[in-house]
Design a protein around this motif. Structure first.
Motif, mmCIF file in Angstrom:
data_model
loop_
_atom_site.group_PDB
_atom_site.id
_atom_site.type_symbol
_atom_site.label_atom_id
_atom_site.label_comp_id
_atom_site.label_asym_id
_atom_site.label_seq_id
_atom_site.Cartn_x
_atom_site.Cartn_y
_atom_site.Cartn_z
ATOM 1 N N ASN A 129 -47.176 -10.200 -2.099
ATOM 2 C CA ASN A 129 -46.214 -10.117 -1.014
ATOM 3 C C ASN A 129 -45.019 -10.647 -1.325
ATOM 4 O O ASN A 129 -44.770 -11.581 -2.228
ATOM 5 N N ILE A 130 -43.889 -10.479 -0.503
ATOM 6 C CA ILE A 130 -42.640 -11.102 -0.723
ATOM 7 C C ILE A 130 -42.401 -11.861 0.516
ATOM 8 O O ILE A 130 -42.242 -11.453 1.693
ATOM 9 N N GLY A 131 -42.553 -13.374 0.251
ATOM 10 C CA GLY A 131 -42.177 -14.392 1.406
ATOM 11 C C GLY A 131 -40.807 -14.714 1.208
ATOM 12 O O GLY A 131 -39.987 -13.957 0.889
ATOM 13 N N ALA A 132 -40.382 -16.070 1.619
ATOM 14 C CA ALA A 132 -39.146 -16.381 1.457
ATOM 15 C C ALA A 132 -39.154 -18.084 1.339
ATOM 16 O O ALA A 132 -39.573 -18.393 2.236
ATOM 17 N N MET A 133 -38.293 -18.482 0.698
ATOM 18 C CA MET A 133 -38.117 -19.873 0.652
ATOM 19 C C MET A 133 -37.434 -20.342 2.036
ATOM 20 O O MET A 133 -37.685 -21.416 2.389
ATOM 21 N N GLY A 134 -36.533 -19.437 2.670
ATOM 22 C CA GLY A 134 -35.994 -19.768 3.919
ATOM 23 C C GLY A 134 -36.869 -19.865 5.075
ATOM 24 O O GLY A 134 -36.607 -20.214 6.217
ATOM 25 N N ALA A 135 -38.154 -19.594 4.851
ATOM 26 C CA ALA A 135 -39.251 -19.545 5.748
ATOM 27 C C ALA A 135 -39.871 -20.953 5.555
ATOM 28 O O ALA A 135 -40.721 -21.156 6.774
ATOM 29 N N GLY A 143 -33.823 -17.986 12.530
ATOM 30 C CA GLY A 143 -34.990 -18.034 13.181
ATOM 31 C C GLY A 143 -35.777 -16.593 13.100
ATOM 32 O O GLY A 143 -36.962 -16.656 12.620
ATOM 33 N N PRO A 144 -35.434 -15.531 13.459
ATOM 34 C CA PRO A 144 -36.030 -14.345 13.386
ATOM 35 C C PRO A 144 -36.649 -13.887 11.978
ATOM 36 O O PRO A 144 -38.038 -13.469 11.950
ATOM 37 N N TYR A 145 -35.825 -14.064 10.903
ATOM 38 C CA TYR A 145 -36.160 -13.880 9.715
ATOM 39 C C TYR A 145 -37.194 -14.666 9.231
ATOM 40 O O TYR A 145 -38.307 -14.521 8.607
ATOM 41 N N ALA A 146 -36.911 -16.033 9.374
ATOM 42 C CA ALA A 146 -37.791 -16.862 8.733
ATOM 43 C C ALA A 146 -39.289 -17.001 9.567
ATOM 44 O O ALA A 146 -40.226 -17.158 8.959
ATOM 45 N N ALA A 147 -39.267 -16.611 10.699
ATOM 46 C CA ALA A 147 -40.375 -16.610 11.596
ATOM 47 C C ALA A 147 -41.251 -15.337 11.074
ATOM 48 O O ALA A 147 -42.565 -15.602 10.905
ATOM 49 N N SER A 148 -40.645 -14.420 10.832
ATOM 50 C CA SER A 148 -41.363 -13.070 10.391
ATOM 51 C C SER A 148 -41.965 -13.514 8.560
ATOM 52 O O SER A 148 -42.891 -13.072 8.464
ATOM 53 N N LYS A 149 -41.104 -13.976 8.111
ATOM 54 C CA LYS A 149 -41.635 -14.410 6.892
ATOM 55 C C LYS A 149 -42.605 -15.387 6.723
ATOM 56 O O LYS A 149 -43.515 -15.354 5.766
ATOM 57 N N SER A 150 -42.630 -16.270 7.690
ATOM 58 C CA SER A 150 -43.755 -17.266 7.812
ATOM 59 C C SER A 150 -45.050 -16.405 8.064
ATOM 60 O O SER A 150 -45.906 -16.656 7.554
ATOM 61 N N GLY A 151 -44.669 -15.358 8.879
ATOM 62 C CA GLY A 151 -46.042 -14.569 9.389
ATOM 63 C C GLY A 151 -46.524 -13.838 8.083
ATOM 64 O O GLY A 151 -47.763 -13.777 7.698
ATOM 65 N N PRO A 174 -38.823 -16.024 -2.994
ATOM 66 C CA PRO A 174 -37.583 -16.229 -3.523
ATOM 67 C C PRO A 174 -36.642 -16.759 -2.602
ATOM 68 O O PRO A 174 -36.659 -17.013 -1.461
ATOM 69 N N SER A 175 -35.504 -17.555 -3.339
ATOM 70 C CA SER A 175 -34.385 -17.899 -2.595
ATOM 71 C C SER A 175 -33.571 -16.542 -2.391
ATOM 72 O O SER A 175 -33.971 -15.703 -2.495
ATOM 73 N N THR A 176 -32.251 -16.713 -2.531
ATOM 74 C CA THR A 176 -31.315 -15.558 -2.594
ATOM 75 C C THR A 176 -31.559 -14.778 -3.577
ATOM 76 O O THR A 176 -31.344 -15.253 -4.701
ATOM 77 N N ALA A 218 -51.891 -18.141 -3.317
ATOM 78 C CA ALA A 218 -50.845 -18.877 -3.657
ATOM 79 C C ALA A 218 -49.386 -18.315 -3.100
ATOM 80 O O ALA A 218 -49.149 -17.198 -3.091
ATOM 81 N N LEU A 219 -48.424 -19.235 -2.766
ATOM 82 C CA LEU A 219 -47.344 -19.014 -2.465
ATOM 83 C C LEU A 219 -46.406 -19.895 -3.541
ATOM 84 O O LEU A 219 -46.034 -20.882 -3.334
ATOM 85 N N ILE A 220 -45.548 -18.979 -4.430
ATOM 86 C CA ILE A 220 -44.998 -19.437 -5.503
ATOM 87 C C ILE A 220 -43.417 -19.397 -5.221
ATOM 88 O O ILE A 220 -42.792 -18.316 -5.267
ATOM 89 N N PRO A 221 -42.823 -20.395 -5.164
ATOM 90 C CA PRO A 221 -41.334 -20.328 -5.107
ATOM 91 C C PRO A 221 -40.726 -20.030 -6.204
ATOM 92 O O PRO A 221 -40.912 -20.395 -7.480
ATOM 93 N N VAL A 222 -39.874 -18.941 -6.118
ATOM 94 C CA VAL A 222 -38.898 -18.477 -7.272
ATOM 95 C C VAL A 222 -37.509 -18.832 -6.508
ATOM 96 O O VAL A 222 -36.570 -18.282 -6.026
ATOM 97 N N SER A 223 -37.053 -20.032 -7.012
ATOM 98 C CA SER A 223 -35.773 -20.657 -6.483
ATOM 99 C C SER A 223 -34.512 -20.658 -7.020
ATOM 100 O O SER A 223 -33.558 -21.060 -6.579
#
Length: 226
Positions: A129-135, A143-151, A174-176, A218-223
């Motif tokens: 899956n594609i999560g987000a560092m911003g979450a 808020g809306p984006y981070a909440a969804s990626k936290s999901g 990922p970060s940006t 695993a939730l792997i940061p790619v920063s």
């Protein structure tokens, strides 16, 4: 990845295209699924399924079944389909929260639910899956984006626990990402610090490979180089 059958959602996007081409270059067979209409491509190594709303479970299941029938099996699912919005909570719209949930969480959920019975019969079933560092810590306007990626993060962990020993489930955070759209929206940023799509694709395909058999949940940061 030689001979593996991989489904990539969001396959026509900036990251999706790189993942598809990188997987093909490694000898994988790839089904690309996207909401956009695609020119129909059907070969022994490649299938494109366009016009699919993955937020609709019926359409998601139909697309996954099309891939499974075409290739005879599925070994990995890469959930790239998603979207981004930037707006503050006080001045934003409730529809943005609903849209982010549908496009980021439901797309991954529906594709995963449809693919899991097939992946469980593979000797190396994988979901990435594609999560987000911003979450991990939401800033103003996120808020809306981070909440969804936290999901997406929690979905990843729950699926990994439920299917442990049968299918591995991981997420990259990922970060940006250095895409044309992000460059256009942030023209003064230092693009060299961002994550190149090819760099992210390398991590994604590692998690989809045999080499990652011991990695799940695993939730792997790619920063990048921030």
């Amino acid at each position: 990845m030689n001979g593996k059958v991989i489904v990539v959602t969001g396959a026509l996007g900036a990251l999706g295209r790189i993942v598809v081409e990188s997987a093909l270059a490694r000898g994988a067979r790839v089904a690309g699924v996207d909401h956009a209409q695609a020119q129909v491509t059907q070969t022994s190594a490649r299938l494109e399924v366009g016009g699919v709303d993955l937020a609709d479970p019926v359409q998601a299941r139909r697309a996954i079944e099309t891939a499974a029938v075409h290739f005879g099996r599925l070994d990995a699912l890469v959930n790239i389909a998603g979207a981004f919005t930037f707006e503050t909570i006080a001045d934003g719209d409730l529809q943005s929260w609903q849209r982010m949930y549908a496009l980021n969480v439901l797309t991954a959920l529906n594709a995963s639910r449809a693919a899991l019975p097939h992946l469980a019969t593979s000797s190396a079933g994988r979901i990435v899956n594609i999560g987000a560092m911003g979450a991990l810590q939401a800033g103003s306007g996120m808020g809306p984006y981070a909440a969804s990626k936290s999901g997406v993060h929690r979905l990843t962990e729950a699926l990994a626990a439920e299917w442990k020993g049968k299918v591995t489930v991981n997420a990259v955070l990922p970060s940006t990402i250095d895409t044309p759209a992000n460059r256009a929206s942030m023209p003064k940023a230092d693009f060299a610090k961002w994550v190149a799509p090819q760099e992210l694709a390398e991590v994604i395909l590692f998690l989809a490979s045999d080499a990652a058999s011991a990695v799940t949940g695993a939730l792997i940061p790619v920063s990048g180089r921030v």
